[in-house]
Motif scaffolding. Structure first.
Motif, PDB file in Angstrom:
ATOM      1  N   SER A  51       1.504  22.212   8.127  1.00  0.00           N
ATOM      2  CA  SER A  51       2.382  23.221   7.534  1.00  0.00           C
ATOM      3  C   SER A  51       1.845  24.635   7.704  1.00  0.00           C
ATOM      4  O   SER A  51       2.618  25.584   7.888  1.00  0.00           O
ATOM      5  CB  SER A  51       2.565  22.940   6.036  1.00  0.00           C
ATOM      6  OG  SER A  51       3.206  21.695   5.820  1.00  0.00           O
ATOM      7  N   LEU A  52       0.530  24.785   7.636  1.00  0.00           N
ATOM      8  CA  LEU A  52      -0.062  26.119   7.687  1.00  0.00           C
ATOM      9  C   LEU A  52      -0.443  26.556   9.088  1.00  0.00           C
ATOM     10  O   LEU A  52      -0.910  27.680   9.290  1.00  0.00           O
ATOM     11  CB  LEU A  52      -1.306  26.167   6.792  1.00  0.00           C
ATOM     12  CG  LEU A  52      -1.080  25.878   5.306  1.00  0.00           C
ATOM     13  CD1 LEU A  52      -2.389  26.018   4.541  1.00  0.00           C
ATOM     14  CD2 LEU A  52      -0.021  26.803   4.725  1.00  0.00           C
ATOM     15  N   ARG A  53      -0.233  25.679  10.071  1.00  0.00           N
ATOM     16  CA  ARG A  53      -0.659  25.951  11.444  1.00  0.00           C
ATOM     17  C   ARG A  53       0.475  26.588  12.244  1.00  0.00           C
ATOM     18  O   ARG A  53       1.324  25.915  12.804  1.00  0.00           O
ATOM     19  CB  ARG A  53      -1.093  24.650  12.108  1.00  0.00           C
ATOM     20  CG  ARG A  53      -1.862  24.834  13.418  1.00  0.00           C
ATOM     21  CD  ARG A  53      -1.923  23.553  14.202  1.00  0.00           C
ATOM     22  NE  ARG A  53      -2.368  22.420  13.401  1.00  0.00           N
ATOM     23  CZ  ARG A  53      -1.965  21.168  13.622  1.00  0.00           C
ATOM     24  NH1 ARG A  53      -1.100  20.896  14.586  1.00  0.00           N
ATOM     25  NH2 ARG A  53      -2.410  20.195  12.876  1.00  0.00           N
ATOM     26  N   GLY A  54       0.507  27.911  12.275  1.00  0.00           N
ATOM     27  CA  GLY A  54       1.484  28.584  13.123  1.00  0.00           C
ATOM     28  C   GLY A  54       2.877  28.601  12.524  1.00  0.00           C
ATOM     29  O   GLY A  54       3.106  28.262  11.375  1.00  0.00           O
ATOM     30  N   GLY A 107      -0.558  23.916  18.682  1.00  0.00           N
ATOM     31  CA  GLY A 107      -1.939  24.067  19.101  1.00  0.00           C
ATOM     32  C   GLY A 107      -2.923  23.103  18.487  1.00  0.00           C
ATOM     33  O   GLY A 107      -4.136  23.256  18.657  1.00  0.00           O
ATOM     34  N   GLY A 108      -2.443  22.081  17.782  1.00  0.00           N
ATOM     35  CA  GLY A 108      -3.329  21.093  17.174  1.00  0.00           C
ATOM     36  C   GLY A 108      -2.710  19.713  17.258  1.00  0.00           C
ATOM     37  O   GLY A 108      -1.598  19.536  17.768  1.00  0.00           O
ATOM     38  N   PRO A 109      -3.424  18.694  16.755  1.00  0.00           N
ATOM     39  CA  PRO A 109      -2.896  17.330  16.829  1.00  0.00           C
ATOM     40  C   PRO A 109      -1.702  17.128  15.898  1.00  0.00           C
ATOM     41  O   PRO A 109      -1.645  17.716  14.810  1.00  0.00           O
ATOM     42  CB  PRO A 109      -4.088  16.468  16.381  1.00  0.00           C
ATOM     43  CG  PRO A 109      -4.897  17.377  15.520  1.00  0.00           C
ATOM     44  CD  PRO A 109      -4.746  18.746  16.117  1.00  0.00           C
ATOM     45  N   THR A 110      -0.764  16.325  16.322  1.00  0.00           N
ATOM     46  CA  THR A 110       0.342  15.955  15.442  1.00  0.00           C
ATOM     47  C   THR A 110      -0.168  15.000  14.366  1.00  0.00           C
ATOM     48  O   THR A 110      -1.242  14.413  14.479  1.00  0.00           O
ATOM     49  CB  THR A 110       1.464  15.260  16.224  1.00  0.00           C
ATOM     50  OG1 THR A 110       0.950  14.034  16.787  1.00  0.00           O
ATOM     51  CG2 THR A 110       1.982  16.142  17.346  1.00  0.00           C
ATOM     52  N   THR A 111       0.618  14.849  13.326  1.00  0.00           N
ATOM     53  CA  THR A 111       0.239  13.933  12.245  1.00  0.00           C
ATOM     54  C   THR A 111       0.091  12.513  12.782  1.00  0.00           C
ATOM     55  O   THR A 111      -0.851  11.788  12.421  1.00  0.00           O
ATOM     56  CB  THR A 111       1.302  13.973  11.135  1.00  0.00           C
ATOM     57  OG1 THR A 111       1.450  15.327  10.683  1.00  0.00           O
ATOM     58  CG2 THR A 111       0.900  13.096   9.957  1.00  0.00           C
ATOM     59  N   THR A 252       0.957  29.873  25.491  1.00  0.00           N
ATOM     60  CA  THR A 252       1.607  30.630  24.427  1.00  0.00           C
ATOM     61  C   THR A 252       2.269  29.707  23.415  1.00  0.00           C
ATOM     62  O   THR A 252       2.207  29.931  22.203  1.00  0.00           O
ATOM     63  CB  THR A 252       2.659  31.586  25.014  1.00  0.00           C
ATOM     64  OG1 THR A 252       2.026  32.488  25.917  1.00  0.00           O
ATOM     65  CG2 THR A 252       3.363  32.368  23.919  1.00  0.00           C
ATOM     66  N   MET A 253       2.886  28.625  23.906  1.00  0.00           N
ATOM     67  CA  MET A 253       3.613  27.713  23.029  1.00  0.00           C
ATOM     68  C   MET A 253       2.699  26.752  22.278  1.00  0.00           C
ATOM     69  O   MET A 253       3.092  26.185  21.259  1.00  0.00           O
ATOM     70  CB  MET A 253       4.631  26.897  23.841  1.00  0.00           C
ATOM     71  CG  MET A 253       5.730  27.730  24.454  1.00  0.00           C
ATOM     72  SD  MET A 253       7.014  26.702  25.203  1.00  0.00           S
ATOM     73  CE  MET A 253       6.098  25.888  26.511  1.00  0.00           C
ATOM     74  N   GLY A 254       1.504  26.523  22.795  1.00  0.00           N
ATOM     75  CA  GLY A 254       0.598  25.580  22.155  1.00  0.00           C
ATOM     76  C   GLY A 254       0.919  24.132  22.455  1.00  0.00           C
ATOM     77  O   GLY A 254       0.447  23.231  21.759  1.00  0.00           O
TER      78      GLY A 254
END
Length: 357
Positions: A51-54, A107-111, A252-254
């Protein structure tokens, strides 16, 4: 001078991100989970991280700007409504990434992939925990409204808005999957219906309704206009997403480009690509569609084919066309609503399709 959309978006984003972090910091104390449970706080942690990532918090911006159509004064209940729309978005991201088997998001792993990594020997548990994490986000999006310090009738109206938005989104997901079961390229009526149900109703229309409700407005009196604006803005947004999946910048999109090609999705871009090419180029595209092993080099060649065939130019022109139609709808809100807020909704569609971030 009227503040421009990028400035308002950035200001609202900063304020809401602080609010959202504070919400998650106190959430554990409000969940009635057994003291021995480790999985529950881990689930909350994964929801917090995603939720807080981007994210530009455009739903929150729309919510606040809808309230400003009615009044420039502070409006009680906007924070609860903002938390609700973003928790519903988190629910959608968790389930979208599961449906698409996506490894990365913002830009990070999905749940889903975080759970797969945590429980490599228990794939069914990873799947189940991902579904439940998304379900928890949905329940929290409604609970935050029920617990808001607002009159009962306003709370009930807001919960109804979000419940309907969620149901419309689920239908949109179903028809989105149905669309890809055909080998023929869908026409725009089908693509517009998917965009409307899957994104416009919960990403645009629901925040507009919630903002007006919080400010004491009567959204049901103007539902045709609000729905029309939301549909057009939702089409713009979906076109932009589809465009970026092939013609955008992965860094740019991650997330990587070409996902729609690998999954065989009949998006706006894919439909226009199939209608614009023939012969060996069309065969090349069709061979790549639905091939999960499609390489980055193949995606790059399809991108080049699309650029040569004018698909990228056509997509940009279509986005500008629908943005202009949305602007005209917003212009019709004068003199009923406040001038500076109406001006914002006029500027927003064009900015939303031309922004680079």
């Amino acid at each position: 001078m009227t503040e421009q959309p990028p400035d308002r978006v950035a200001r609202t984003e900063r304020r809401f991100n602080t609010l959202f972090a504070e919400y998650f910091d106190t959430l554990g104390a409000t969940l009635d989970a057994p003291s021995f449970s480790r999985f529950t706080p881990e689930c909350v942690g994964l929801l917090r991280d995603l939720s807080l990532r981007g994210g530009k918090r455009m739903r929150v911006v729309l919510l606040h700007e809808a309230a400003r159509l009615v009044t420039a004064e502070p409006v009680e209940g906007l924070d609860a409504a903002a938390l609700s729309v973003e928790l519903l978005q988190t629910h959608g991201l968790v389930h979208d990434d599961l449906i698409d088997d996506s490894a990365t998001r913002r830009g990070g792993p999905t749940t889903y992939y975080a759970y797969r990594e945590k429980f490599p020997g228990h794939p069914r548990a990873a799947l189940a925990l991902t579904v439940l994490a998304g379900d928890l986000a949905l329940a929290l999006s409604l609970r935050v409204l029920l617990e808001a310090g607002l009159p009962l009738d306003v709370r009930q109206a807001m919960v109804e808005v979000q419940t309907r938005a969620a149901a419309d989104t689920f239908v949109g997901q179903i028809v989105d999957l149905e669309r890809d079961f055909t080998t023929a390229a869908p026409d725009d009526d089908v693509l517009h219906a998917v965009a409307d149900h899957k994104s416009a109703r919960y990403s645009v229309l629901a925040p507009l309704r919630l903002g007006l409700l919080a400010a004491g407005g009567q959204p049901e009196a103007y539902d045709d206009e609000l729905s029309g604006y939301a549909r057009l803005l939702g089409i713009c947004g979906q076109m932009r997403d589809d465009y970026l999946d092939l013609f955008g910048d992965a860094e740019t999109m991650g997330k990587p480009t070409g996902t729609d090609i690998r999954e065989g999705r009949r998006t706006y871009t894919v439909a226009r690509l199939l209608s614009a090419v023939s012969g060996a180029e069309r065969d090349f595209v069709n061979q790549a569609l639905g091939d999960p092993a499609c390489t980055a080099e193949t995606v790059a060649e399809i991108r080049a084919i699309g650029e040569r065939a004018g698909v990228a130019d056509r997509m940009r022109a279509d986005m500008r066309q629908y943005a202009e139609r949305a602007r005209l709808v917003a212009a019709g809100w004068r003199p009923r609503w406040r001038e500076d807020a109406v001006a914002f909704f006029e500027r927003l569609p064009r900015w939303s399709v031309e922004r680079t971030g």
